[in-house]
Motif scaffolding. Sequence first.
Motif, PDB file in Angstrom:
ATOM      1  N   LYS A  71      -7.227   9.337   1.351  1.00 42.46           N
ATOM      2  CA  LYS A  71      -8.509   8.664   1.552  1.00 42.46           C
ATOM      3  C   LYS A  71      -8.386   7.170   1.283  1.00 42.46           C
ATOM      4  O   LYS A  71      -8.958   6.345   2.000  1.00 42.46           O
ATOM      5  CB  LYS A  71      -9.564   9.288   0.652  1.00 42.46           C
ATOM      6  CG  LYS A  71     -10.961   8.722   0.853  1.00 42.46           C
ATOM      7  CD  LYS A  71     -11.980   9.442  -0.012  1.00 42.46           C
ATOM      8  CE  LYS A  71     -13.386   8.863   0.202  1.00 42.46           C
ATOM      9  NZ  LYS A  71     -14.391   9.556  -0.647  1.00 42.46           N
ATOM     10  N   ARG A  72      -7.653   6.797   0.239  1.00 43.93           N
ATOM     11  CA  ARG A  72      -7.463   5.380  -0.050  1.00 43.93           C
ATOM     12  C   ARG A  72      -6.690   4.674   1.058  1.00 43.93           C
ATOM     13  O   ARG A  72      -6.917   3.496   1.335  1.00 43.93           O
ATOM     14  CB  ARG A  72      -6.714   5.221  -1.375  1.00 43.93           C
ATOM     15  CG  ARG A  72      -7.543   5.621  -2.599  1.00 43.93           C
ATOM     16  CD  ARG A  72      -6.731   5.476  -3.863  1.00 43.93           C
ATOM     17  NE  ARG A  72      -7.508   5.824  -5.039  1.00 43.93           N
ATOM     18  CZ  ARG A  72      -7.009   5.851  -6.278  1.00 43.93           C
ATOM     19  NH1 ARG A  72      -5.732   5.558  -6.478  1.00 43.93           N
ATOM     20  NH2 ARG A  72      -7.777   6.182  -7.297  1.00 43.93           N
ATOM     21  N   LEU A  73      -5.774   5.403   1.657  1.00 45.37           N
ATOM     22  CA  LEU A  73      -5.005   4.817   2.768  1.00 45.37           C
ATOM     23  C   LEU A  73      -5.799   4.802   4.071  1.00 45.37           C
ATOM     24  O   LEU A  73      -5.424   4.091   5.007  1.00 45.37           O
ATOM     25  CB  LEU A  73      -3.714   5.605   2.982  1.00 45.37           C
ATOM     26  CG  LEU A  73      -2.643   5.514   1.901  1.00 45.37           C
ATOM     27  CD1 LEU A  73      -1.528   6.508   2.184  1.00 45.37           C
ATOM     28  CD2 LEU A  73      -2.076   4.098   1.828  1.00 45.37           C
ATOM     29  N   LYS A 122      -6.995  12.476  -2.167  1.00 43.36           N
ATOM     30  CA  LYS A 122      -7.476  11.203  -2.708  1.00 43.36           C
ATOM     31  C   LYS A 122      -6.575  10.051  -2.274  1.00 43.36           C
ATOM     32  O   LYS A 122      -7.050   8.974  -1.906  1.00 43.36           O
ATOM     33  CB  LYS A 122      -7.540  11.289  -4.232  1.00 43.36           C
ATOM     34  CG  LYS A 122      -8.145  10.085  -4.907  1.00 43.36           C
ATOM     35  CD  LYS A 122      -8.258  10.303  -6.400  1.00 43.36           C
ATOM     36  CE  LYS A 122      -8.893   9.093  -7.087  1.00 43.36           C
ATOM     37  NZ  LYS A 122      -9.001   9.316  -8.561  1.00 43.36           N
ATOM     38  N   VAL A 123      -5.266  10.276  -2.314  1.00 38.10           N
ATOM     39  CA  VAL A 123      -4.320   9.240  -1.875  1.00 38.10           C
ATOM     40  C   VAL A 123      -4.534   8.919  -0.403  1.00 38.10           C
ATOM     41  O   VAL A 123      -4.561   7.750  -0.001  1.00 38.10           O
ATOM     42  CB  VAL A 123      -2.871   9.710  -2.122  1.00 38.10           C
ATOM     43  CG1 VAL A 123      -1.871   8.706  -1.565  1.00 38.10           C
ATOM     44  CG2 VAL A 123      -2.622   9.922  -3.609  1.00 38.10           C
ATOM     45  N   ARG A 140       1.986   1.739  -3.608  1.00 32.57           N
ATOM     46  CA  ARG A 140       0.918   2.277  -4.453  1.00 32.57           C
ATOM     47  C   ARG A 140       0.678   3.755  -4.162  1.00 32.57           C
ATOM     48  O   ARG A 140       0.444   4.552  -5.079  1.00 32.57           O
ATOM     49  CB  ARG A 140      -0.370   1.482  -4.238  1.00 32.57           C
ATOM     50  CG  ARG A 140      -0.343   0.097  -4.853  1.00 32.57           C
ATOM     51  CD  ARG A 140      -1.749  -0.448  -4.998  1.00 32.57           C
ATOM     52  NE  ARG A 140      -2.414  -0.612  -3.723  1.00 32.57           N
ATOM     53  CZ  ARG A 140      -2.348  -1.708  -2.978  1.00 32.57           C
ATOM     54  NH1 ARG A 140      -1.626  -2.750  -3.387  1.00 32.57           N
ATOM     55  NH2 ARG A 140      -3.000  -1.790  -1.834  1.00 32.57           N
ATOM     56  N   ALA A 141       0.731   4.124  -2.897  1.00 30.91           N
ATOM     57  CA  ALA A 141       0.556   5.533  -2.541  1.00 30.91           C
ATOM     58  C   ALA A 141       1.684   6.382  -3.112  1.00 30.91           C
ATOM     59  O   ALA A 141       1.456   7.493  -3.606  1.00 30.91           O
ATOM     60  CB  ALA A 141       0.489   5.695  -1.024  1.00 30.91           C
ATOM     61  N   ARG A 185       0.825  -1.200   0.000  1.00 30.07           N
ATOM     62  CA  ARG A 185       0.000   0.000   0.000  1.00 30.07           C
ATOM     63  C   ARG A 185       0.867   1.262   0.000  1.00 30.07           C
ATOM     64  O   ARG A 185       0.518   2.269  -0.626  1.00 30.07           O
ATOM     65  CB  ARG A 185      -0.932   0.009   1.211  1.00 30.07           C
ATOM     66  CG  ARG A 185      -1.918  -1.159   1.251  1.00 30.07           C
ATOM     67  CD  ARG A 185      -2.886  -1.004   2.398  1.00 30.07           C
ATOM     68  NE  ARG A 185      -3.822   0.088   2.156  1.00 30.07           N
ATOM     69  CZ  ARG A 185      -4.504   0.703   3.111  1.00 30.07           C
ATOM     70  NH1 ARG A 185      -4.332   0.352   4.369  1.00 30.07           N
ATOM     71  NH2 ARG A 185      -5.338   1.671   2.828  1.00 30.07           N
TER      72      ARG A 185
END
Length: 590
Positions: free
Chosen positions: A277-279, A274-275, A261-262, A258
């Motif tokens: 929030k995904r984390l 947005k990044v 990907r970030a 993760r």
Amino acid sequence: MPPLPRIRTQALAELARQLRYESAEAARRQLERTEALALEVLSECGVPGSAAAARAGDRAYPLEYVVFRVTGLRTEGSGEGAMLVGSALLGDLAALIERLSSAAGVTAAELGRDRAGKWVGIEELGERWGVNRKTIERERRRGLIARRARIGGWRGAGALERIMVSGRAVAAFEAAGGRASARRQAGSARLNSGERDRIVAQAARCRSRFGWSLARCAREIGPRHGRSPATITRVLRSHDLAADQAIFAERRAVNDSRRARAGRAARAGAPMAKVAKRLGRSRATGYRIAAGERLRYLRGLELDGPAGPMFDRADAEEVLLAPGCVREGLGAPAPTTVGETVALAEAMGAPDAEVERPRAVAAALLRHGVRAWLGGAGRGARGVGEIRAAEARLLWSSRLRAELVRSQLPVALRSARERLGGRDPRTLAARGPAGGPALIKAMIAGAIDAVERFDPFRGGRLAAATTIAVSRTVGAWASVAGVGPDAVGGRATVRCDSAEIEDWTRSIDPWQARLEPSTLLAEWATGPAENREDARAQRAVSLLYGLDGGPPRSPMEVAALMGTTAARIAAIERAAIARMGEGRARRRRG
């Protein structure tokens, strides 16, 4: 007498240390300036944790502006480009005001005669708000402005002092959203079951309707109940532990996958909100993870190379990176076809020793500097500014090495022809899939290998190493392709002038695949601008990546050239990358 509050921002702590040596008269002037600045920041940012602060957002102030407002002097130095977040700045300004009032020798009698507004002590303010002394101490750390006033006639060290707050400061603090939290403490100190149920119900609605995180709910709900975000967080976490169905799902751990990907998303220009929030983390954590991924990649690079006796001197970069050939004429793309490459090699003259050695030494110095930083100061958690500076140094080194390879094209072409019996690479017909482009690629690979092995501190010229390396790589190509120095018949020869080859200047070093801009971004940055805003953005990107023929630079260096902040330059870069579809291009490059 309570102890002096600690100033958490290093730059302001250093400023406070320097101001200790000012006279009492100068300290009074700085006290007035600092109070005016603190009231301004309080009105603009609101009290941290309040609804006013949530509406204002994360405002930031340049360090140079803060120093100017406090001292009245404009400074130039290491703090250039630094930004201070308003929520953190408030508490530090309040602490600085107490130190300045103590240094100025302000007395309680003097404040009592002040006609501009009534001054009260902590006890009187506690009675007004219905809170205890500890609550007032917490409010002081959130931006409640107070002075230290001397009691009695004793002066100097050991004098008795009292904390006093002006009516103007109290009114400003209440207007900025600070009174609700303090006033709520006048009631019961503990939450009753009904209030807990209301907090849980509000959090559930905010979560389902808006998708707010636990931290966001705590910030928004706290001021409505006169409670701190920490209190709301504890209530909601206790509920989730006991309830059959939790409001907030347990946060997933940020593992290596993760994090990677970030990091890729951040480099591709994705908005950090947005990044994050995904984390499932805050924006600050997202920025920290992205910077950590950059640093992790740098630590995995192989940066060994020659080192000169001057490299460890303090003025090494000032001397060895100063020549014009080191700072100019860099970053030109390679010829795109076999014919253009051969024609360029035939038109070029012999390599210039006066240019070759300074470029080789500078490239080695830049790699040595990054390697030393990673082995020393770079071992700890570092800021993104330092990481970007290291990346710019590595890219600069690659640009210098690309020019060294370009200068060796005549030598490489001559060595390839000798190895192939004097025949022209453009007319060679290979057996199987190999052809003219593969031969040129082998020739360039030999020149790159020679530059990699070249040590400018041992004497000798790069041409000798290039001749040997190209003869080896072209010989390996010939054995695979079935082309020897005496094989002249059997297959018709064809010219392959128009056969395309990849831009080898972007593959000199492995990190270029990650640090070089995409072709689309480079073309946009060097093309005509549609308007003034685009022209400024294009100049910033050109300076960052060295697309103007100069060395690549860090955001801090570009900000100094363009008269803005490093944060603004980084934002321009992210917007340009996202606009050009840089993320997709980088993923295609692996």
